[in-house]
Motif scaffolding. Structure first.
Motif, PDB file in Angstrom:
ATOM      1  N   ARG A 180       0.837  -1.215   0.000  1.00 16.54           N
ATOM      2  CA  ARG A 180       0.000   0.000   0.000  1.00 16.54           C
ATOM      3  C   ARG A 180       0.869   1.261   0.000  1.00 16.54           C
ATOM      4  O   ARG A 180       0.618   2.196  -0.759  1.00 16.54           O
ATOM      5  N   ASN A 181       1.884   1.274   0.861  1.00 16.27           N
ATOM      6  CA  ASN A 181       2.748   2.454   0.953  1.00 16.27           C
ATOM      7  C   ASN A 181       3.527   2.703  -0.330  1.00 16.27           C
ATOM      8  O   ASN A 181       3.660   3.846  -0.776  1.00 16.27           O
ATOM      9  N   GLU A 239       1.163   3.985  -3.084  1.00 11.29           N
ATOM     10  CA  GLU A 239       0.837   5.390  -2.812  1.00 11.29           C
ATOM     11  C   GLU A 239       2.016   6.309  -3.151  1.00 11.29           C
ATOM     12  O   GLU A 239       1.834   7.382  -3.721  1.00 11.29           O
ATOM     13  N   THR A 259      -5.882   1.686  -1.696  1.00 18.09           N
ATOM     14  CA  THR A 259      -5.197   2.612  -2.582  1.00 18.09           C
ATOM     15  C   THR A 259      -5.548   2.401  -4.042  1.00 18.09           C
ATOM     16  O   THR A 259      -5.048   3.106  -4.894  1.00 18.09           O
TER      17      THR A 259
END
Length: 170
Positions: free
Chosen positions: A139-140, A143, A169
């Motif tokens: 996810r990070n 993003e 996301t």
């Protein structure tokens, strides 16, 4: 393509500058070295890396089997050959310090291609490093990288049954 023992390379002969990607487990057949075959297994890994470095831009996502000869062997191979080991979730044990390149962005003819890699688990005998949570790191990285690239590639080394939830996301 390059042939073992040949100096003929894709990028030299054709003018193409390829991006070659591997999702992991390229260097060894198992997550351990087979007794009495340690040296031949390491020779195979060296041959793979020495050959693929001639083929173009090559990124290896570090996989479970790639630790068969130990973490220090991977570090040695990374410094010896002009290939990139990549992982966005392998960190030095007890820290948040990444042990390999966490992502790379390529530009090919004005198209930006982002690549990052994840792995599910480190073999139990490897104590120098550990993995952060797949879903959270995915996810990070999505993003972080999505605004910077046209194409985003995830190289995943995991069990076939794994599911990574990144819907927050998407």
């Amino acid at each position: 393509a390059c042939l073992v023992g040949s100096e003929m390379c894709i990028r030299d002969r054709s003018g193409i500058d390829p991006i070659l990607l591997d999702a992991g487990d390229a260097l060894f057949d198992n997550q351990y070295l087979v007794p009495n075959k340690e040296e031949s297994s390491k020779l195979k890994a060296n041959t793979i890396l020495s050959t693929t470095q001639k083929m173009g831009e090559y990124l290896y996502n570090v996989g479970n089997h790639d630790f068969a000869a130990g973490y220090e062997f991977l570090v040695e191979m990374q410094s010896k050959y002009d290939v990139g080991f990549i992982s966005s979730n392998i960190v030095k044990a007890g820290t948040d310090e990444l042990t390999f390149l966490d992502h790379k962005i390529f530009d090919r003819n004005g198209i930006k291609i982002g690549v990052f890699g994840l792995m599910q688990k480190i073999p139990c005998f490897v104590k120098e490093v550990e993995v952060n949570d797949l879903s959270e790191v995915a996810r990070n990285k999505i993003e972080e990288l999505r605004p910077q690239v046209d194409i985003l590639v995830l190289l995943l080394n995991a069990d076939k049954k794994i599911t990574i939830s990144v819907s927050e996301t998407a």
